[in-house]
Design a protein around this motif. Structure first.
Motif, short mmCIF file in Angstrom:
data_model
loop_
_atom_site.label_atom_id
_atom_site.label_comp_id
_atom_site.label_asym_id
_atom_site.label_seq_id
_atom_site.Cartn_x
_atom_site.Cartn_y
_atom_site.Cartn_z
N LEU A 146 0.83 -1.21 0.00
CA LEU A 146 0.00 0.00 0.00
C LEU A 146 0.87 1.25 0.00
CD1 LEU A 146 -2.73 -1.10 2.57
CD2 LEU A 146 -3.08 -0.65 0.13
N TYR A 147 1.94 1.24 0.77
CA TYR A 147 2.87 2.38 0.77
C TYR A 147 3.46 2.59 -0.63
CZ TYR A 147 2.98 2.98 5.89
OH TYR A 147 2.66 3.26 7.20
N GLU A 148 3.86 1.49 -1.26
CA GLU A 148 4.44 1.61 -2.61
C GLU A 148 3.43 2.15 -3.61
OE1 GLU A 148 7.88 -1.88 -2.65
OE2 GLU A 148 5.84 -2.36 -3.31
N ALA A 149 2.19 1.73 -3.50
CA ALA A 149 1.15 2.25 -4.38
C ALA A 149 0.93 3.73 -4.14
CB ALA A 149 -0.15 1.48 -4.17
N GLY A 150 0.98 4.16 -2.87
CA GLY A 150 0.85 5.58 -2.56
C GLY A 150 1.99 6.40 -3.13
N ILE A 151 3.19 5.87 -3.05
CA ILE A 151 4.36 6.57 -3.61
C ILE A 151 4.19 6.75 -5.12
CG2 ILE A 151 6.83 6.36 -4.05
CD1 ILE A 151 7.08 4.97 -1.31
N ARG A 152 3.72 5.72 -5.82
CA ARG A 152 3.52 5.83 -7.26
C ARG A 152 2.44 6.88 -7.59
NH1 ARG A 152 3.83 0.12 -6.87
NH2 ARG A 152 1.55 -0.05 -7.01
N LYS A 153 1.41 6.94 -6.79
CA LYS A 153 0.35 7.91 -7.04
C LYS A 153 0.85 9.34 -6.80
CE LYS A 153 -3.64 4.91 -6.22
NZ LYS A 153 -4.15 5.05 -7.60
N PHE A 154 1.67 9.53 -5.77
CA PHE A 154 2.25 10.85 -5.54
C PHE A 154 3.16 11.24 -6.70
CE2 PHE A 154 1.56 10.38 -0.79
CZ PHE A 154 0.68 11.44 -0.70
N ALA A 155 3.94 10.28 -7.21
CA ALA A 155 4.88 10.58 -8.30
C ALA A 155 4.16 10.94 -9.58
CB ALA A 155 5.80 9.38 -8.53
N SER A 156 2.99 10.36 -9.82
CA SER A 156 2.24 10.63 -11.05
C SER A 156 1.14 11.66 -10.85
CB SER A 156 1.63 9.33 -11.58
OG SER A 156 0.77 8.76 -10.61
N ASN A 157 1.11 12.27 -9.67
CA ASN A 157 0.11 13.30 -9.34
C ASN A 157 -1.33 12.78 -9.52
OD1 ASN A 157 1.90 15.43 -8.65
ND2 ASN A 157 2.29 15.79 -10.85
N ASP A 158 -1.53 11.51 -9.20
CA ASP A 158 -2.89 10.95 -9.26
C ASP A 158 -3.74 11.53 -8.14
OD1 ASP A 158 -2.21 9.46 -11.42
OD2 ASP A 158 -2.07 7.54 -10.35
N ASP A 159 -5.01 11.64 -8.43
CA ASP A 159 -5.95 12.16 -7.44
C ASP A 159 -6.43 11.00 -6.58
OD1 ASP A 159 -7.66 13.68 -5.99
OD2 ASP A 159 -9.20 13.86 -7.53
N PHE A 160 -6.00 10.96 -5.33
CA PHE A 160 -6.43 9.91 -4.42
C PHE A 160 -6.52 10.48 -3.02
CE2 PHE A 160 -1.96 9.83 -3.60
CZ PHE A 160 -1.79 9.29 -2.33
N ASP A 161 -7.26 9.80 -2.19
CA ASP A 161 -7.50 10.28 -0.84
C ASP A 161 -6.31 9.93 0.06
OD1 ASP A 161 -8.51 11.12 1.56
OD2 ASP A 161 -10.30 9.83 1.54
N PRO A 162 -5.62 10.90 0.64
CA PRO A 162 -4.48 10.59 1.53
C PRO A 162 -4.90 9.87 2.80
CG PRO A 162 -5.00 12.94 1.60
CD PRO A 162 -5.82 12.35 0.50
N GLU A 163 -6.20 9.81 3.06
CA GLU A 163 -6.66 9.06 4.21
C GLU A 163 -6.29 7.58 4.12
OE1 GLU A 163 -8.54 8.16 7.82
OE2 GLU A 163 -7.84 10.06 6.95
#
Length: 316
Positions: A146-163
Motif C-alpha cells: 500500500l505504501y508503494e502504491a501511494g508513492i507511485r500515485k504521488f509521483a504521477s500526481n494521481d488524485d487519491f484520498d491521503p486518508e
C-alpha cells in the motif's frame, strides 16, 4: 401278421411325415383341407387314415412320449421353483444386508470426516508461535505494498484520498508496532539473550523496532497534508520509502533466521505458554479473530488503492 407289419410301417412313415409338418399346420386337419376341394392323393389318404386312426403301436409311443414330456416338465418345474425360491431368498437377504452395508461405511466416513474437521479446527487453534509471528508479517508486507502504491500515485500526481495512507499507517502502529513487535520484545528476544544465541541479530532487530515507530509517527503526521503541501509530500514519500527499505529485510531475517530457532531456546512448556500468551494478547487488543479483522482491513484498503487484483503483479 401281414396286417400288423403293414400297420407298423405306415405308422412309422406317418410319424416321420408328421414331424416335418410346420407347427401352424397342426391346427388344420386333413378333413379341413379336403373340405375346401383339395384333391387327396393315395399317399395323403393313407396319411389321413393313419392320423385319424393311429395303430396301437403308434398310440403307445405317443402316450410314452407324452408321459416323458410330463415327467420332464414336472422336473423342470421343480428346478425352476427351487431356483425361484433361491432368488427370492437371496433378494430378501440382499435387501436386509444392503442398508447395513451402505450405512456402516457412511457412518464411518461421517465419523472420520468429523474427526478430520475437528482435527483441522484444533490445528487452526493451535498455531505455533513462529507461525503466528510469520502470518503477522504477511499483514506487514501487504501494508508495504500500500505504501508503494501511494508513492507511485504521488509521483504521477494521481488524485487519491491521503486518508488511505493514514489508515495504512494506523494498521502498522496498532497491529505491528504495538502488538506484533511488543510480543517479540517481551517473549522472543529475551529467550535468545538468556540462551546467548543470536544476540547480535536481536540487538539490530530491537533498534529497528524503535526506528520503525518513529517513522510511523512521521507518516501519520505528514499524511493529511502530504497531497497539498509539496514539502510534506516529499517528507512523506521519503518516510514511507525508508520504512519499506528497513522492514523488508527485517521481516525476512526474522522469518528465516530467528523464528525457526525459537524452539531450541525454550522448553516445550514455555513454547506452548508463549502461543497462549500471543492469543490472549491479540484477543485483548482486537477481540476475537483479531488477525482476520486486520487482514480484512488491509484488503479493503487494497481495493480502494487499486492493487487488490493479484494478477496485476504478474510480468507480461
Amino acid at each position: 401278421m401281414f396286417d400288423r407289419l403293414r400297420s407298423r410301417s405306415i405308422g412309422r412313415i406317418c410319424s416321420r411325415a408328421w414331424d416335418r409338418v410346420p407347427v401352424r399346420a397342426y391346427r388344420v386337419s386333413i378333413k379341413d383341407i379336403a373340405g375346401v376341394g383339395y384333391r387327396i392323393s393315395p399317399l395323403e389318404r393313407g396319411l389321413r387314415s393313419s392320423v385319424e386312426a393311429p395303430s396301437p403301436g403308434a398310440e403307445r409311443a405317443r402316450r410314452r412320449d407324452k408321459l416323458g414330456s410330463q415327467i420332464h416338465g414336472s422336473a423342470d418345474m421343480v428346478v425352476m421353483q427351487s431356483k425361484r425360491r433361491l432368488l427370492v431368498l437371496g433378494g430378501a437377504l440382499a435387501a436386509v444386508a444392503a442398508p447395513a452395508l451402505i450405512t456402516l461405511p457412511a457412518l464411518a466416513e461421517r465419523k472420520g470426516g468429523g474427526g478430520k474437521r475437528k482435527g483441522a479446527e484444533k490445528k487452526d487453534e493451535d498455531v505455533s508461535p513462529p507461525e503466528d509471528l510469520m502470518r503477522e508479517h504477511g499483514v506487514l508486507d501487504r501494508v508495504l505494498l500500500l505504501y508503494e502504491a501511494g508513492i507511485r500515485k504521488f509521483a504521477s500526481n494521481d488524485d487519491f484520498d491521503p486518508e488511505m495512507i493514514t489508515q495504512s499507517a494506523g494498521i502498522i502502529r496498532d497491529f505491528i508496532n504495538n502488538y506484533h513487535e511488543k510480543s517479540e520484545e517481551e517473549h522472543v528476544f529475551p529467550r535468545f539473550r538468556k540462551a546467548g544465541r543470536m544476540t547480535d541479530l536481536v540487538d539490530v532487530l530491537l533498534r529497528q523496532h524503535e526506528a520503525g515507530r518513529k517513522v510511523t509517527d512521521n507518516i501519520l503526521r505528514l499524511a493529511p497534508t502530504g497531497r497539498g503541501n509539496t514539502d510534506d509530500r516529499k517528507q512523506l514519500v521519503g518516510a514511507m520509502q525508508s520504512f519499506i527499505t528497513m522492514y523488508r529485510p527485517h521481516a525476512a531475517r526474522e522469518d528465516t533466521d530467528l523464528f525457526p530457532k525459537l524452539k531450541d531456546v525454550v522448553s516445550s512448556n514455555e513454547y506452548d505458554a508463549m502461543a497462549e500468551d500471543f492469543e490472549k494478547k491479540e484477543h485483548q487488543l482486537f477481540g476475537e479473530d483479531g488477525f482476520e479483522k486486520m487482514a480484512a482491513r488491509v484488503a479493503q484498503l487494497e481495493q480502494q488503492m487499486g492493487i487488490h487484483d493479484l494478477n496485476q503483479f504478474t510480468p507480461r
